[in-house]
Design a protein around this motif. Structure first.
Motif, PDB file in Angstrom:
ATOM      1  N   ILE A   1     -48.664  27.136 -13.212  1.00  9.96           N
ATOM      2  CA  ILE A   1     -49.355  28.038 -14.127  1.00  9.96           C
ATOM      3  C   ILE A   1     -48.767  27.957 -15.539  1.00  9.96           C
ATOM      4  N   LYS A   2     -47.425  27.979 -15.632  1.00 10.61           N
ATOM      5  CA  LYS A   2     -46.784  28.028 -16.945  1.00 10.61           C
ATOM      6  C   LYS A   2     -45.329  27.594 -16.809  1.00 10.61           C
ATOM      7  N   THR A   3     -44.793  27.001 -17.884  1.00 10.55           N
ATOM      8  CA  THR A   3     -43.389  26.603 -17.921  1.00 10.55           C
ATOM      9  C   THR A   3     -42.719  27.229 -19.134  1.00 10.55           C
ATOM     10  N   TYR A   4     -41.552  27.784 -18.910  1.00 13.84           N
ATOM     11  CA  TYR A   4     -40.701  28.301 -19.989  1.00 13.84           C
ATOM     12  C   TYR A   4     -39.502  27.375 -20.069  1.00 13.84           C
ATOM     13  N   LYS A   5     -39.053  27.040 -21.296  1.00 10.40           N
ATOM     14  CA  LYS A   5     -37.888  26.164 -21.396  1.00 10.40           C
ATOM     15  C   LYS A   5     -37.143  26.333 -22.704  1.00 10.40           C
ATOM     16  N   ASN A   6     -35.866  25.959 -22.643  1.00 11.87           N
ATOM     17  CA  ASN A   6     -35.037  25.840 -23.834  1.00 11.87           C
ATOM     18  C   ASN A   6     -34.267  24.534 -23.697  1.00 11.87           C
ATOM     19  N   GLU A   7     -33.163  24.382 -24.395  1.00 13.37           N
ATOM     20  CA  GLU A   7     -32.430  23.117 -24.393  1.00 13.37           C
ATOM     21  C   GLU A   7     -31.895  22.745 -23.013  1.00 13.37           C
ATOM     22  N   SER A   8     -31.422  23.719 -22.246  1.00 11.47           N
ATOM     23  CA  SER A   8     -30.757  23.399 -20.977  1.00 11.47           C
ATOM     24  C   SER A   8     -31.396  24.022 -19.741  1.00 11.47           C
ATOM     25  N   LYS A   9     -32.299  24.961 -19.912  1.00 13.71           N
ATOM     26  CA  LYS A   9     -32.901  25.656 -18.770  1.00 13.71           C
ATOM     27  C   LYS A   9     -34.418  25.583 -18.843  1.00 13.71           C
ATOM     28  N   HIS A  10     -35.046  25.597 -17.673  1.00 11.99           N
ATOM     29  CA  HIS A  10     -36.488  25.801 -17.635  1.00 11.99           C
ATOM     30  C   HIS A  10     -36.881  26.509 -16.349  1.00 11.99           C
ATOM     31  N   ALA A  11     -38.050  27.118 -16.387  1.00 11.60           N
ATOM     32  CA  ALA A  11     -38.590  27.855 -15.250  1.00 11.60           C
ATOM     33  C   ALA A  11     -40.073  27.546 -15.131  1.00 11.60           C
ATOM     34  N   ASN A  12     -40.491  27.186 -13.938  1.00 11.68           N
ATOM     35  CA  ASN A  12     -41.900  26.908 -13.661  1.00 11.68           C
ATOM     36  C   ASN A  12     -42.494  28.069 -12.877  1.00 11.68           C
ATOM     37  N   ILE A  13     -43.591  28.617 -13.394  1.00 10.01           N
ATOM     38  CA  ILE A  13     -44.335  29.640 -12.664  1.00 10.01           C
ATOM     39  C   ILE A  13     -45.434  28.927 -11.892  1.00 10.01           C
ATOM     40  N   ILE A  14     -45.440  29.154 -10.580  1.00  8.11           N
ATOM     41  CA  ILE A  14     -46.374  28.477  -9.685  1.00  8.11           C
ATOM     42  C   ILE A  14     -47.164  29.524  -8.915  1.00  8.11           C
ATOM     43  N   LEU A  15     -48.431  29.231  -8.683  1.00 10.08           N
ATOM     44  CA  LEU A  15     -49.250  30.069  -7.796  1.00 10.08           C
ATOM     45  C   LEU A  15     -49.370  29.324  -6.473  1.00 10.08           C
ATOM     46  N   GLN A  16     -48.850  29.950  -5.422  1.00 16.08           N
ATOM     47  CA  GLN A  16     -48.817  29.325  -4.104  1.00 16.08           C
ATOM     48  C   GLN A  16     -49.366  30.311  -3.088  1.00 16.08           C
ATOM     49  N   ASN A  17     -50.504  29.997  -2.518  1.00 20.50           N
ATOM     50  CA  ASN A  17     -51.142  30.884  -1.530  1.00 20.50           C
ATOM     51  C   ASN A  17     -51.287  32.309  -2.065  1.00 20.50           C
ATOM     52  N   GLU A  18     -51.785  32.438  -3.285  1.00 19.37           N
ATOM     53  CA  GLU A  18     -52.027  33.726  -3.947  1.00 19.37           C
ATOM     54  C   GLU A  18     -50.757  34.516  -4.235  1.00 19.37           C
ATOM     55  N   THR A  19     -49.610  33.860  -4.244  1.00 18.69           N
ATOM     56  CA  THR A  19     -48.324  34.489  -4.543  1.00 18.69           C
ATOM     57  C   THR A  19     -47.651  33.732  -5.680  1.00 18.69           C
ATOM     58  N   PHE A  20     -47.108  34.467  -6.641  1.00 24.06           N
ATOM     59  CA  PHE A  20     -46.366  33.833  -7.722  1.00 24.06           C
ATOM     60  C   PHE A  20     -44.972  33.445  -7.235  1.00 24.06           C
ATOM     61  N   VAL A  21     -44.565  32.238  -7.594  1.00 30.34           N
ATOM     62  CA  VAL A  21     -43.239  31.718  -7.277  1.00 30.34           C
ATOM     63  C   VAL A  21     -42.681  31.139  -8.574  1.00 30.34           C
ATOM     64  N   VAL A  22     -41.391  31.373  -8.826  1.00 25.97           N
ATOM     65  CA  VAL A  22     -40.752  30.780  -9.999  1.00 25.97           C
ATOM     66  C   VAL A  22     -39.640  29.860  -9.524  1.00 25.97           C
ATOM     67  N   GLU A  23     -39.669  28.626 -10.029  1.00 24.19           N
ATOM     68  CA  GLU A  23     -38.605  27.658  -9.789  1.00 24.19           C
ATOM     69  C   GLU A  23     -37.700  27.682 -11.013  1.00 24.19           C
ATOM     70  N   PHE A  24     -36.404  27.823 -10.794  1.00 25.99           N
ATOM     71  CA  PHE A  24     -35.431  27.923 -11.876  1.00 25.99           C
ATOM     72  C   PHE A  24     -34.564  26.661 -11.914  1.00 25.99           C
ATOM     73  N   PHE A  25     -34.419  26.082 -13.110  1.00 24.68           N
ATOM     74  CA  PHE A  25     -33.643  24.853 -13.296  1.00 24.68           C
ATOM     75  C   PHE A  25     -32.636  25.031 -14.425  1.00 24.68           C
ATOM     76  N   GLU A  26     -31.485  24.377 -14.269  1.00 29.76           N
ATOM     77  CA  GLU A  26     -30.477  24.332 -15.325  1.00 29.76           C
ATOM     78  C   GLU A  26     -29.962  22.898 -15.391  1.00 29.76           C
ATOM     79  N   SER A  27     -30.006  22.306 -16.587  1.00 30.47           N
ATOM     80  CA  SER A  27     -29.634  20.896 -16.783  1.00 30.47           C
ATOM     81  C   SER A  27     -30.386  20.005 -15.793  1.00 30.47           C
ATOM     82  N   ASN A  28     -31.664  20.289 -15.626  1.00 28.73           N
ATOM     83  CA  ASN A  28     -32.573  19.564 -14.721  1.00 28.73           C
ATOM     84  C   ASN A  28     -32.168  19.624 -13.254  1.00 28.73           C
TER      85      ASN A  28
END
Length: 71
Positions: free
Chosen positions: A4-31
């Motif tokens: 749905i949407k990605t938030y990011k800065n220099e070292s972190k990012h977060a992906n907002i995903i819609l999975q089976n009508e539920t929001f899920v966020v994947e969190f990453f640091e330095s990939n």
């Protein structure tokens, strides 16, 4: 699963995903995936705030790991 949407800065990012009508966020640091949190009873705005809090440094990796459904 739909990205749905990605938030990011220099070292972190977060992906907002819609999975089976539920929001899920994947969190990453330095990939590196830190965790994935399911927000089954939350609004999209709440989920956006969580992603933004991660990239802005308000939410810590310990918090993500604590609430993660998988790592």
């Amino acid at each position: 699963m739909k990205l749905i949407k990605t938030y990011k800065n220099e070292s972190k990012h977060a992906n907002i995903i819609l999975q089976n009508e539920t929001f899920v966020v994947e969190f990453f640091e330095s990939n590196k995936r830190i965790g994935e949190v399911e927000y089954s009873d939350k609004t999209f705005r709440y989920v956006e705030d969580a992603a933004d809090n991660w990239v802005s440094g308000v939410m810590s990796s310990n918090t993500v790991r604590h609430y993660s459904k998988s790592i």
